[in-house]
Write a protein that holds these residues in place. Structure first.
Motif, PDB file in Angstrom:
ATOM      1  N   SER A 526       0.928  -1.541  -0.145  1.00  0.00           N
ATOM      2  CA  SER A 526       0.182  -0.122   0.076  1.00  0.00           C
ATOM      3  C   SER A 526       0.971   1.156  -0.093  1.00  0.00           C
ATOM      4  CB  SER A 526      -0.942   0.445   1.048  1.00  0.00           C
ATOM      5  OG  SER A 526      -0.669  -0.084   2.645  1.00  0.00           O
ATOM      6  N   ASP A 527       0.056   1.988  -0.570  1.00  0.00           N
ATOM      7  CA  ASP A 527       0.929   3.851  -0.345  1.00  0.00           C
ATOM      8  C   ASP A 527       1.351   4.252   0.667  1.00  0.00           C
ATOM      9  OD1 ASP A 527       1.101   3.401  -2.789  1.00  0.00           O
ATOM     10  OD2 ASP A 527      -0.381   4.670  -3.915  1.00  0.00           O
ATOM     11  N   LEU A 528       0.424   4.573   1.684  1.00  0.00           N
ATOM     12  CA  LEU A 528       0.277   4.857   3.143  1.00  0.00           C
ATOM     13  C   LEU A 528       1.509   3.836   3.563  1.00  0.00           C
ATOM     14  CD1 LEU A 528      -2.817   5.707   4.357  1.00  0.00           C
ATOM     15  CD2 LEU A 528      -0.678   7.572   3.708  1.00  0.00           C
ATOM     16  N   TYR A 529       1.367   2.707   3.180  1.00  0.00           N
ATOM     17  CA  TYR A 529       2.892   1.639   4.528  1.00  0.00           C
ATOM     18  C   TYR A 529       4.177   2.169   3.739  1.00  0.00           C
ATOM     19  CZ  TYR A 529       5.675  -2.226   6.431  1.00  0.00           C
ATOM     20  OH  TYR A 529       5.509  -3.197   7.076  1.00  0.00           O
ATOM     21  N   SER A 530       4.026   2.514   2.553  1.00  0.00           N
ATOM     22  CA  SER A 530       5.426   2.819   1.801  1.00  0.00           C
ATOM     23  C   SER A 530       6.299   4.360   1.668  1.00  0.00           C
ATOM     24  CB  SER A 530       5.172   2.626   0.153  1.00  0.00           C
ATOM     25  OG  SER A 530       4.858   1.604  -0.228  1.00  0.00           O
ATOM     26  N   LYS A 531       5.311   4.941   1.903  1.00  0.00           N
ATOM     27  CA  LYS A 531       5.744   6.525   2.699  1.00  0.00           C
ATOM     28  C   LYS A 531       6.662   6.103   4.080  1.00  0.00           C
ATOM     29  CE  LYS A 531       2.027   9.111  -0.095  1.00  0.00           C
ATOM     30  NZ  LYS A 531       1.549   9.761  -0.264  1.00  0.00           N
ATOM     31  N   VAL A 532       5.420   5.970   4.979  1.00  0.00           N
ATOM     32  CA  VAL A 532       6.467   5.910   6.341  1.00  0.00           C
ATOM     33  C   VAL A 532       7.275   4.605   7.300  1.00  0.00           C
ATOM     34  CG1 VAL A 532       4.268   7.225   7.085  1.00  0.00           C
ATOM     35  CG2 VAL A 532       4.287   5.022   7.422  1.00  0.00           C
ATOM     36  N   ILE A 533       6.820   3.126   6.272  1.00  0.00           N
ATOM     37  CA  ILE A 533       8.227   2.524   6.980  1.00  0.00           C
ATOM     38  C   ILE A 533       9.506   2.047   6.041  1.00  0.00           C
ATOM     39  CG2 ILE A 533       8.401  -0.268   6.821  1.00  0.00           C
ATOM     40  CD1 ILE A 533       6.807   1.957   8.968  1.00  0.00           C
ATOM     41  N   ASP A 534      10.484   2.026   6.500  1.00  0.00           N
ATOM     42  CA  ASP A 534      11.708   1.857   5.285  1.00  0.00           C
ATOM     43  C   ASP A 534      12.259   0.671   4.784  1.00  0.00           C
ATOM     44  OD1 ASP A 534      15.028   1.948   5.290  1.00  0.00           O
ATOM     45  OD2 ASP A 534      14.237   3.958   5.028  1.00  0.00           O
ATOM     46  N   ASP A 535      12.784   0.825   4.227  1.00  0.00           N
ATOM     47  CA  ASP A 535      12.778  -0.664   2.872  1.00  0.00           C
ATOM     48  C   ASP A 535      13.762  -1.017   3.581  1.00  0.00           C
ATOM     49  OD1 ASP A 535      10.307   0.205   0.727  1.00  0.00           O
ATOM     50  OD2 ASP A 535      13.046   1.040  -0.532  1.00  0.00           O
ATOM     51  N   ASP A 536      14.903  -0.788   5.025  1.00  0.00           N
ATOM     52  CA  ASP A 536      15.037  -1.603   5.520  1.00  0.00           C
ATOM     53  C   ASP A 536      15.254  -1.683   6.739  1.00  0.00           C
ATOM     54  OD1 ASP A 536      17.371  -1.247   3.585  1.00  0.00           O
ATOM     55  OD2 ASP A 536      18.100   0.278   3.879  1.00  0.00           O
ATOM     56  N   ALA A 537      14.024  -1.657   7.193  1.00  0.00           N
ATOM     57  CA  ALA A 537      13.104  -2.254   8.262  1.00  0.00           C
ATOM     58  C   ALA A 537      13.715  -3.824   8.850  1.00  0.00           C
ATOM     59  CB  ALA A 537      11.907  -1.460   8.359  1.00  0.00           C
ATOM     60  N   PHE A 542       3.574   0.437  12.827  1.00  0.00           N
ATOM     61  CA  PHE A 542       2.967   1.457  11.805  1.00  0.00           C
ATOM     62  C   PHE A 542       1.357   2.017  11.993  1.00  0.00           C
ATOM     63  CE2 PHE A 542      -0.616   0.889   7.852  1.00  0.00           C
ATOM     64  CZ  PHE A 542       0.050   2.016   7.513  1.00  0.00           C
ATOM     65  N   VAL A 543       1.320   2.777  11.776  1.00  0.00           N
ATOM     66  CA  VAL A 543      -0.609   3.666  12.152  1.00  0.00           C
ATOM     67  C   VAL A 543      -1.195   4.101  10.875  1.00  0.00           C
ATOM     68  CG1 VAL A 543      -2.263   4.250  13.608  1.00  0.00           C
ATOM     69  CG2 VAL A 543       0.404   3.159  14.528  1.00  0.00           C
ATOM     70  N   ASN A 544      -2.603   3.541  10.904  1.00  0.00           N
ATOM     71  CA  ASN A 544      -2.878   4.030   9.928  1.00  0.00           C
ATOM     72  C   ASN A 544      -4.269   5.233   9.560  1.00  0.00           C
ATOM     73  OD1 ASN A 544      -4.453   4.721   7.321  1.00  0.00           O
ATOM     74  ND2 ASN A 544      -4.875   2.699   6.305  1.00  0.00           N
ATOM     75  N   LEU A 569      -3.898  14.754  10.015  1.00  0.00           N
ATOM     76  CA  LEU A 569      -2.976  12.633   9.789  1.00  0.00           C
ATOM     77  C   LEU A 569      -3.626  11.811   8.942  1.00  0.00           C
ATOM     78  CD1 LEU A 569      -2.836  12.819  14.269  1.00  0.00           C
ATOM     79  CD2 LEU A 569      -1.533  14.343  12.079  1.00  0.00           C
ATOM     80  N   SER A 570      -2.622  10.838   8.307  1.00  0.00           N
ATOM     81  CA  SER A 570      -2.200  10.694   7.591  1.00  0.00           C
ATOM     82  C   SER A 570      -1.483   8.890   7.877  1.00  0.00           C
ATOM     83  CB  SER A 570      -1.865  10.505   6.363  1.00  0.00           C
ATOM     84  OG  SER A 570      -2.042   9.595   4.410  1.00  0.00           O
ATOM     85  N   ALA A 571      -0.556   9.397   8.595  1.00  0.00           N
ATOM     86  CA  ALA A 571      -0.077   7.402   8.519  1.00  0.00           C
ATOM     87  C   ALA A 571       1.246   8.081   9.461  1.00  0.00           C
ATOM     88  CB  ALA A 571       0.933   7.312   7.926  1.00  0.00           C
ATOM     89  N   PHE A 572       1.730   7.204  10.411  1.00  0.00           N
ATOM     90  CA  PHE A 572       2.693   7.286  10.868  1.00  0.00           C
ATOM     91  C   PHE A 572       3.385   5.814  11.157  1.00  0.00           C
ATOM     92  CE2 PHE A 572       4.796   6.328  15.798  1.00  0.00           C
ATOM     93  CZ  PHE A 572       5.599   7.306  15.187  1.00  0.00           C
ATOM     94  N   GLY A 573       4.486   5.997  11.135  1.00  0.00           N
ATOM     95  CA  GLY A 573       5.922   4.383  11.007  1.00  0.00           C
ATOM     96  C   GLY A 573       6.874   4.715  11.912  1.00  0.00           C
ATOM     97  N   VAL A 574       7.266   3.629  12.246  1.00  0.00           N
ATOM     98  CA  VAL A 574       8.473   4.138  13.431  1.00  0.00           C
ATOM     99  C   VAL A 574       9.201   2.558  12.898  1.00  0.00           C
ATOM    100  CG1 VAL A 574       9.917   3.385  14.982  1.00  0.00           C
ATOM    101  CG2 VAL A 574       8.012   5.272  15.341  1.00  0.00           C
ATOM    102  N   ASP A 581      27.615  -2.063  12.664  1.00  0.00           N
ATOM    103  CA  ASP A 581      28.266  -1.530  13.807  1.00  0.00           C
ATOM    104  C   ASP A 581      26.933  -0.292  14.312  1.00  0.00           C
ATOM    105  OD1 ASP A 581      29.604  -3.320  14.248  1.00  0.00           O
ATOM    106  OD2 ASP A 581      31.851  -1.637  13.484  1.00  0.00           O
ATOM    107  N   VAL A 582      25.785  -0.147  13.964  1.00  0.00           N
ATOM    108  CA  VAL A 582      25.546   1.651  13.435  1.00  0.00           C
ATOM    109  C   VAL A 582      23.648   0.960  13.563  1.00  0.00           C
ATOM    110  CG1 VAL A 582      24.900   3.173  12.438  1.00  0.00           C
ATOM    111  CG2 VAL A 582      26.706   2.637  11.914  1.00  0.00           C
ATOM    112  N   VAL A 583      23.117   1.495  14.572  1.00  0.00           N
ATOM    113  CA  VAL A 583      21.691   1.238  14.651  1.00  0.00           C
ATOM    114  C   VAL A 583      21.142   2.895  14.294  1.00  0.00           C
ATOM    115  CG1 VAL A 583      19.674   1.516  16.574  1.00  0.00           C
ATOM    116  CG2 VAL A 583      21.753   0.095  17.044  1.00  0.00           C
ATOM    117  N   HIS A 584      19.910   1.482  13.234  1.00  0.00           N
ATOM    118  CA  HIS A 584      19.230   3.117  12.609  1.00  0.00           C
ATOM    119  C   HIS A 584      17.886   3.267  12.995  1.00  0.00           C
ATOM    120  CE1 HIS A 584      22.446   4.047  10.048  1.00  0.00           C
ATOM    121  NE2 HIS A 584      23.035   2.559   9.438  1.00  0.00           N
ATOM    122  N   GLY A 585      17.383   4.557  13.004  1.00  0.00           N
ATOM    123  CA  GLY A 585      16.216   4.041  13.422  1.00  0.00           C
ATOM    124  C   GLY A 585      15.327   5.624  12.594  1.00  0.00           C
ATOM    125  N   MET A 586      14.010   5.022  11.272  1.00  0.00           N
ATOM    126  CA  MET A 586      13.097   6.521  11.640  1.00  0.00           C
ATOM    127  C   MET A 586      11.794   6.696  11.579  1.00  0.00           C
ATOM    128  SD  MET A 586      12.848   8.835   8.753  1.00  0.00           S
ATOM    129  CE  MET A 586      14.344   7.808   7.393  1.00  0.00           C
TER     130      MET A 586
END
Length: 592
Positions: A526-537, A542-544, A569-574, A581-586
């Motif tokens: 879905s478009d919304l999921y793709s907008k807020v969730i990183d491909d590397d997650a 996820f909240v719609n 509000l449309s969507a929220f993603g973490v 050696d790196v921890v990433h977050g978005m």
């Protein structure tokens, strides 16, 4: 030229709670203020020009962006251990994005109502001085001619016991900046020099600043500010390789930037030792009550001096006057392994993003979360899912987590083992075997469409579209749940029955939602999921907000003012992931 107003002794970082614009208040004719008041006023004024965006209102800062060009890191030495910068430039693509995004919310428009051509520095200045202080000070004449658009606050290691707090402000005219800062102090109730006119710190400084090129450095005293300036001769923060590495890991530039250096870890180490010295249970493993700290002393103290003496005597009695405490080897290793961290806040395509990166100093913990199984499971949830949380777990994770906890509180290791043995005896559950079986290789918890408050109120939990999917053997998972059912009683048994759906064990409160979860669907595409969730997650939340007929707006319809501000509000993603050696977050929040 540098200027240092006179007054009482310099503030120290532990008194930072006094640094508030409230000290600008006065209730009578302008008179010569006491030294301490002058000092507080100067710090407050420093907050206006150096940390105003943070202190005075994220609303103003949230409309700015971190543009290319000179940055405050160029005015700080490489020994800076913590840094937070903001850009108040009134132009740029991110400002346009911010304005477009924030003006969708009626509350922002009513309270702030910023336009793209507004001078954010002026708006901030007006907000801070609207109480009537600084009468006679004019922004256009006294501030705008010299105040630049970028500022930062930082902690610098100058070789002292504690880091030095400083502010850095961009200036457009060094001569006018010195004069303008002096007028700020004088107009708002301070003074611009020693009583003898010398401006010497020895005469009693209340704080000071040094203008060096395009930057003003504000510190506790002029002497401290000059030390910071001089320290840049050995290299600037902007040129530091670690700063470049970690800010680069945090992604594209934004309107705010944060950085913590490896050097900050030593102060964490000192804090851990101090916690032990005071007899406080330390999360870093120091043994509580090991120092002989006299609680009656601090209870009976009637002045700050007497209270400080309690701490001094405690250090002498318990540690031979050093105030140090050896940390557990594992905790010390984590501190040693911390290499740095950075974060960026930006606006992008109708969304606000917070991206961060930090050294993987807890690799014994994060290694169990490196699979993408949980994220794949979230992607396979129904497209109309309201909210979902997914994560993966590698084999051996439960024992690994237990071992990790024991390194944090090593003195409690034996107690933990005893409690687990008692738990197994009383419940019939085996740890870690049953726990690992129950959560399998990955887990998702989700909420589906069809939330009906009236139905839930009348029909109970069975009306709630909530479910859990587990990557694992359904029969083995059911066997563990049967043990739990025997403990929980017959009322819980009906909700602890799994069914198998395409390789997953499925639990759900609502039968219809269970059926939906038993087959794959297309949330991930879905478009919304793709907008807020990183491909590397590797871990996902996820909240719609648009799902289920704008469920959040619908549920808040009885509060119109709240409802209309939730509508955009449309969507929220973490998204979270580990890359070597790196921890990433978005974190991303999108709007309609």
């Amino acid at each position: 030229m540098s200027t240092t107003p006179p007054g009482g002794p310099g503030n120290t970082p532990e008194h930072s709670g006094e640094y508030s614009p409230e000290y600008l208040d006065s209730s009578g004719p302008a008179t010569t203020a006491p030294a301490n008041d002058n000092k507080k006023r100067l710090i407050a004024l420093g907050a206006i020009v150096a940390g105003g965006a943070i202190v005075a209102g994220g609303a103003w800062a949230a409309t700015s962006f971190f543009a290319t060009g000179s940055q405050p890191a160029e005015a700080l030495p490489g020994s800076t251990i913590a840094y937070a910068s903001v850009d108040l430039d009134p132009s740029g693509g991110q400002k346009i994005e911010a304005i477009k995004t924030l003006r969708k919310f009626p509350g922002f428009t009513d309270k702030v109502n910023l336009d793209t051509d507004d001078d954010l520095r002026e708006r901030m200045f007006e907000e801070i001085t609207k109480s009537g202080e600084c009468e006679g000070l004019d922004y256009a004449d006294d501030v705008k001619p010299w105040l630049g658009s970028r500022a930062a606050i930082a902690a610098v290691d100058l070789g002292e016991d504690e880091p030095t707090a400083v502010g850095v402000v961009q200036v457009t005219d060094s001569g006018k900046a010195d004069e303008g800062m002096a007028k700020l102090v004088e107009t708002c109730g301070g003074s611009t020099g020693a009583e003898d006119g010398s401006g010497d710190d020895a005469a009693g400084g209340t704080g000071g600043w040094v203008v060096d090129g395009d930057w003003m450095v504000i510190a506790e005293t002029e002497d401290v500010a000059q030390k910071v300036v001089d320290a840049t001769d050995d290299g600037t923060l902007a040129a530091d390789s670690a700063f470049g590495q970690w800010t680069g890991e945090a992604g594209d530039d934004g309107f705010m930037s944060f950085y913590v250096a490896k050097g900050a870890a030593k102060y964490l180490e000192d804090a851990a030792g101090m916690g032990s010295m005071l007899g406080v249970p330390s999360p870093l493993g120091a043994a509580p009550g090991s120092t002989g700290f006299d609680e009656n002393c601090i209870t009976e103290a009637t002045t700050p001096e007497e209270m400080e003496k309690c701490f001094d005597e405690s250090a002498d009695d318990s540690t031979g006057g050093t105030g140090s405490e050896e940390l557990p080897a594992e905790v010390q290793q984590m501190i040693n392994d911390f290499d740095g961290a950075a974060a960026t806040v930006r606006f992008n395509d109708g969304a606000v993003e917070v991206e961060y990166a930090m050294s993987n100093y807890q690799s014994d913990f994060t290694k169990f979360l490196s699979s993408e199984e949980g994220v794949d499971m979230v992607s396979d949830l129904p497209e109309d899912t309201i909210a979902a949380f997914g994560f993966s777990l590698s084999k051996g994770w439960a024992q690994g987590m237990l071992d990790y906890v024991k390194t944090i509180v090593p003195d409690e290791a034996a107690t933990i083992d005893d409690q687990l043995a008692q738990f197994e005896s009383e419940t019939g559950l085996a740890f870690p075997e049953d726990v690992e079986t129950l959560l399998g290789e990955g887990v998702t918890v989700s909420v589906g469409s069809g939330i009906d408050p009236d139905a839930i109120a009348n029909g109970g939990p069975g009306e709630i579209p909530v479910g859990i999917k587990i990557k694992g053997d359904a029969d083995e998972i059911q066997a563990v749940l049967d043990k739990i059912s025997a403990l929980a009683g017959p009322e819980a048994e009906q909700y602890l029955q799994v069914t198998e759906g395409d390789g997953y064990a499925v639990l759900a409160l609502q039968d219809s939602y269970r059926d939906t979860l038993e087959s794959d669907s297309g949330l991930g595409s879905s478009d919304l999921y793709s907008k807020v969730i990183d491909d590397d997650a590797q871990t996902v939340l996820f909240v719609n907000f648009d799902a289920d007929d704008d469920w959040l707006v619908r549920l808040s319809k009885d509060e119109p003012e709240i409802s209309e501000n939730l509508a955009p509000l449309s969507a929220f993603g973490v998204s979270g992931w580990v890359d070597d050696d790196v921890v990433h977050g978005m974190l991303k929040l999108t709007t309609n």
